[in-house]
Design a protein around this motif. Structure first.
Motif, PDB file in Angstrom:
ATOM      1  N   PHE A 295       0.818  -1.210   0.000  1.00 26.17           N
ATOM      2  CA  PHE A 295       0.000   0.000   0.000  1.00 26.17           C
ATOM      3  C   PHE A 295       0.849   1.256   0.000  1.00 26.17           C
ATOM      4  N   LYS A 296       1.912   1.260   0.770  1.00 21.40           N
ATOM      5  CA  LYS A 296       2.769   2.436   0.894  1.00 21.40           C
ATOM      6  C   LYS A 296       3.504   2.725  -0.429  1.00 21.40           C
ATOM      7  N   LEU A 297       4.028   1.685  -1.064  1.00 19.93           N
ATOM      8  CA  LEU A 297       4.827   1.873  -2.282  1.00 19.93           C
ATOM      9  C   LEU A 297       3.984   2.049  -3.541  1.00 19.93           C
ATOM     10  N   TYR A 298       2.882   1.275  -3.653  1.00 14.40           N
ATOM     11  CA  TYR A 298       2.149   1.242  -4.918  1.00 14.40           C
ATOM     12  C   TYR A 298       0.692   1.692  -4.799  1.00 14.40           C
ATOM     13  N   GLY A 299       0.212   1.916  -3.593  1.00 15.60           N
ATOM     14  CA  GLY A 299      -1.173   2.317  -3.403  1.00 15.60           C
ATOM     15  C   GLY A 299      -2.153   1.161  -3.421  1.00 15.60           C
ATOM     16  N   HIS A 300      -1.675  -0.052  -3.646  1.00 12.77           N
ATOM     17  CA  HIS A 300      -2.505  -1.258  -3.637  1.00 12.77           C
ATOM     18  C   HIS A 300      -1.587  -2.447  -3.390  1.00 12.77           C
ATOM     19  N   ILE A 301      -2.200  -3.608  -3.145  1.00 12.57           N
ATOM     20  CA  ILE A 301      -1.374  -4.803  -2.958  1.00 12.57           C
ATOM     21  C   ILE A 301      -1.390  -5.635  -4.233  1.00 12.57           C
ATOM     22  N   ASN A 302      -0.324  -6.366  -4.443  1.00 14.51           N
ATOM     23  CA  ASN A 302      -0.208  -7.266  -5.575  1.00 14.51           C
ATOM     24  C   ASN A 302      -0.728  -8.636  -5.117  1.00 14.51           C
ATOM     25  N   ILE A 303      -1.918  -8.979  -5.545  1.00 14.42           N
ATOM     26  CA  ILE A 303      -2.580 -10.208  -5.081  1.00 14.42           C
ATOM     27  C   ILE A 303      -1.734 -11.441  -5.387  1.00 14.42           C
ATOM     28  N   LYS A 304      -1.164 -11.536  -6.585  1.00 10.32           N
ATOM     29  CA  LYS A 304      -0.351 -12.695  -6.942  1.00 10.32           C
ATOM     30  C   LYS A 304       0.838 -12.845  -5.998  1.00 10.32           C
ATOM     31  N   HIS A 305       1.465 -11.739  -5.665  1.00 12.24           N
ATOM     32  CA  HIS A 305       2.611 -11.734  -4.753  1.00 12.24           C
ATOM     33  C   HIS A 305       2.208 -12.309  -3.392  1.00 12.24           C
ATOM     34  N   HIS A 306       1.045 -11.907  -2.894  1.00 12.05           N
ATOM     35  CA  HIS A 306       0.613 -12.359  -1.577  1.00 12.05           C
ATOM     36  C   HIS A 306       0.082 -13.788  -1.603  1.00 12.05           C
ATOM     37  N   ILE A 307      -0.467 -14.213  -2.718  1.00 10.80           N
ATOM     38  CA  ILE A 307      -0.872 -15.618  -2.844  1.00 10.80           C
ATOM     39  C   ILE A 307       0.358 -16.512  -2.815  1.00 10.80           C
ATOM     40  N   ILE A 308       1.396 -16.121  -3.523  1.00  8.00           N
ATOM     41  CA  ILE A 308       2.637 -16.895  -3.512  1.00  8.00           C
ATOM     42  C   ILE A 308       3.235 -16.913  -2.112  1.00  8.00           C
ATOM     43  N   ARG A 309       3.263 -15.758  -1.443  1.00  9.35           N
ATOM     44  CA  ARG A 309       3.748 -15.702  -0.054  1.00  9.35           C
ATOM     45  C   ARG A 309       2.935 -16.633   0.845  1.00  9.35           C
ATOM     46  N   PHE A 310       1.611 -16.605   0.673  1.00 10.04           N
ATOM     47  CA  PHE A 310       0.748 -17.440   1.497  1.00 10.04           C
ATOM     48  C   PHE A 310       1.006 -18.922   1.241  1.00 10.04           C
ATOM     49  N   ILE A 311       1.162 -19.307  -0.010  1.00  9.67           N
ATOM     50  CA  ILE A 311       1.421 -20.713  -0.341  1.00  9.67           C
ATOM     51  C   ILE A 311       2.745 -21.173   0.257  1.00  9.67           C
ATOM     52  N   ILE A 312       3.768 -20.347   0.145  1.00 11.67           N
ATOM     53  CA  ILE A 312       5.070 -20.686   0.738  1.00 11.67           C
ATOM     54  C   ILE A 312       4.938 -20.806   2.254  1.00 11.67           C
ATOM     55  N   SER A 313       4.238 -19.864   2.859  1.00 11.23           N
ATOM     56  CA  SER A 313       4.063 -19.894   4.311  1.00 11.23           C
ATOM     57  C   SER A 313       3.277 -21.126   4.750  1.00 11.23           C
ATOM     58  N   LEU A 314       2.200 -21.421   4.054  1.00  8.97           N
ATOM     59  CA  LEU A 314       1.392 -22.586   4.384  1.00  8.97           C
ATOM     60  C   LEU A 314       2.201 -23.878   4.227  1.00  8.97           C
ATOM     61  N   ALA A 315       2.945 -23.986   3.139  1.00 12.89           N
ATOM     62  CA  ALA A 315       3.790 -25.168   2.925  1.00 12.89           C
ATOM     63  C   ALA A 315       4.837 -25.290   4.024  1.00 12.89           C
ATOM     64  N   LEU A 316       5.417 -24.173   4.403  1.00 10.96           N
ATOM     65  CA  LEU A 316       6.435 -24.185   5.441  1.00 10.96           C
ATOM     66  C   LEU A 316       5.850 -24.634   6.779  1.00 10.96           C
ATOM     67  N   VAL A 317       4.674 -24.143   7.133  1.00 13.84           N
ATOM     68  CA  VAL A 317       4.040 -24.539   8.396  1.00 13.84           C
ATOM     69  C   VAL A 317       3.666 -26.022   8.367  1.00 13.84           C
ATOM     70  N   ILE A 318       3.074 -26.475   7.277  1.00 12.16           N
ATOM     71  CA  ILE A 318       2.677 -27.884   7.191  1.00 12.16           C
ATOM     72  C   ILE A 318       3.889 -28.799   7.256  1.00 12.16           C
ATOM     73  N   LEU A 319       4.928 -28.472   6.490  1.00 15.67           N
ATOM     74  CA  LEU A 319       6.142 -29.288   6.534  1.00 15.67           C
ATOM     75  C   LEU A 319       6.807 -29.249   7.902  1.00 15.67           C
ATOM     76  N   TYR A 320       6.765 -28.088   8.537  1.00 21.59           N
ATOM     77  CA  TYR A 320       7.356 -27.923   9.871  1.00 21.59           C
ATOM     78  C   TYR A 320       6.639 -28.830  10.878  1.00 21.59           C
ATOM     79  N   VAL A 321       5.308 -28.825  10.834  1.00 22.82           N
ATOM     80  CA  VAL A 321       4.530 -29.645  11.763  1.00 22.82           C
ATOM     81  C   VAL A 321       4.801 -31.131  11.518  1.00 22.82           C
ATOM     82  N   ILE A 322       4.890 -31.522  10.272  1.00 24.90           N
ATOM     83  CA  ILE A 322       5.149 -32.932   9.949  1.00 24.90           C
ATOM     84  C   ILE A 322       6.581 -33.329  10.341  1.00 24.90           C
ATOM     85  N   ALA A 323       7.549 -32.477  10.048  1.00 24.88           N
ATOM     86  CA  ALA A 323       8.943 -32.826  10.254  1.00 24.88           C
ATOM     87  C   ALA A 323       9.367 -32.774  11.714  1.00 24.88           C
ATOM     88  N   PHE A 324       8.826 -31.833  12.458  1.00 28.38           N
ATOM     89  CA  PHE A 324       9.268 -31.676  13.840  1.00 28.38           C
ATOM     90  C   PHE A 324       8.157 -32.072  14.773  1.00 28.38           C
TER      91      PHE A 324
END
Length: 110
Positions: free
Chosen positions: A81-110
């Motif tokens: 919002f600060k830099l572009y006045g809006h959010i880049n939905i694709k950017h945040h979907i990719i961030r969310f997918i990486i975060s979700l994968a990381l949490v799921i793998l973390y729970v399974i692995a540890f």
């Protein structure tokens, strides 16, 4: 270290480490709010700490990882919002997918 733990370790350290790079660059440019920059750096540090704690400590540390990822997401949304006045939905979907994968793998692995 098991193979899945190694994948989580590499993914988490890489994601956290690569997230710190824009924080350092933005400190010099001063294009985003200081609090958002600090929040993103703290979030990245929490991700790295959670990954290390998961590997080194037997206690449940998933909440540290989730808190770090939430900090990163909040700061990234604010920065969009600060830099572009809006959010880049694709950017945040990719961030969310990486975060979700990381949490799921973390729970399974540890």
């Amino acid at each position: 270290m098991e193979f899945l733990q190694l994948i989580v370790f590499c993914l988490g350290i890489t994601y956290g480490g690569l997230t710190i790079i824009p924080c350092v660059l933005q400190l010099k440019k001063k294009q985003v709010n200081l609090w958002a920059n600090i929040l993103m750096a703290v979030g990245a540090a929490l991700v790295i700490v959670a990954i290390d704690m998961g590997y080194l400590v037997d206690r449940e540390t998933t909440w540290v990882l989730i808190l770090g990822l939430l900090c990163i997401h909040i700061a990234a949304i604010n920065n969009g919002f600060k830099l572009y006045g809006h959010i880049n939905i694709k950017h945040h979907i990719i961030r969310f997918i990486i975060s979700l994968a990381l949490v799921i793998l973390y729970v399974i692995a540890f």
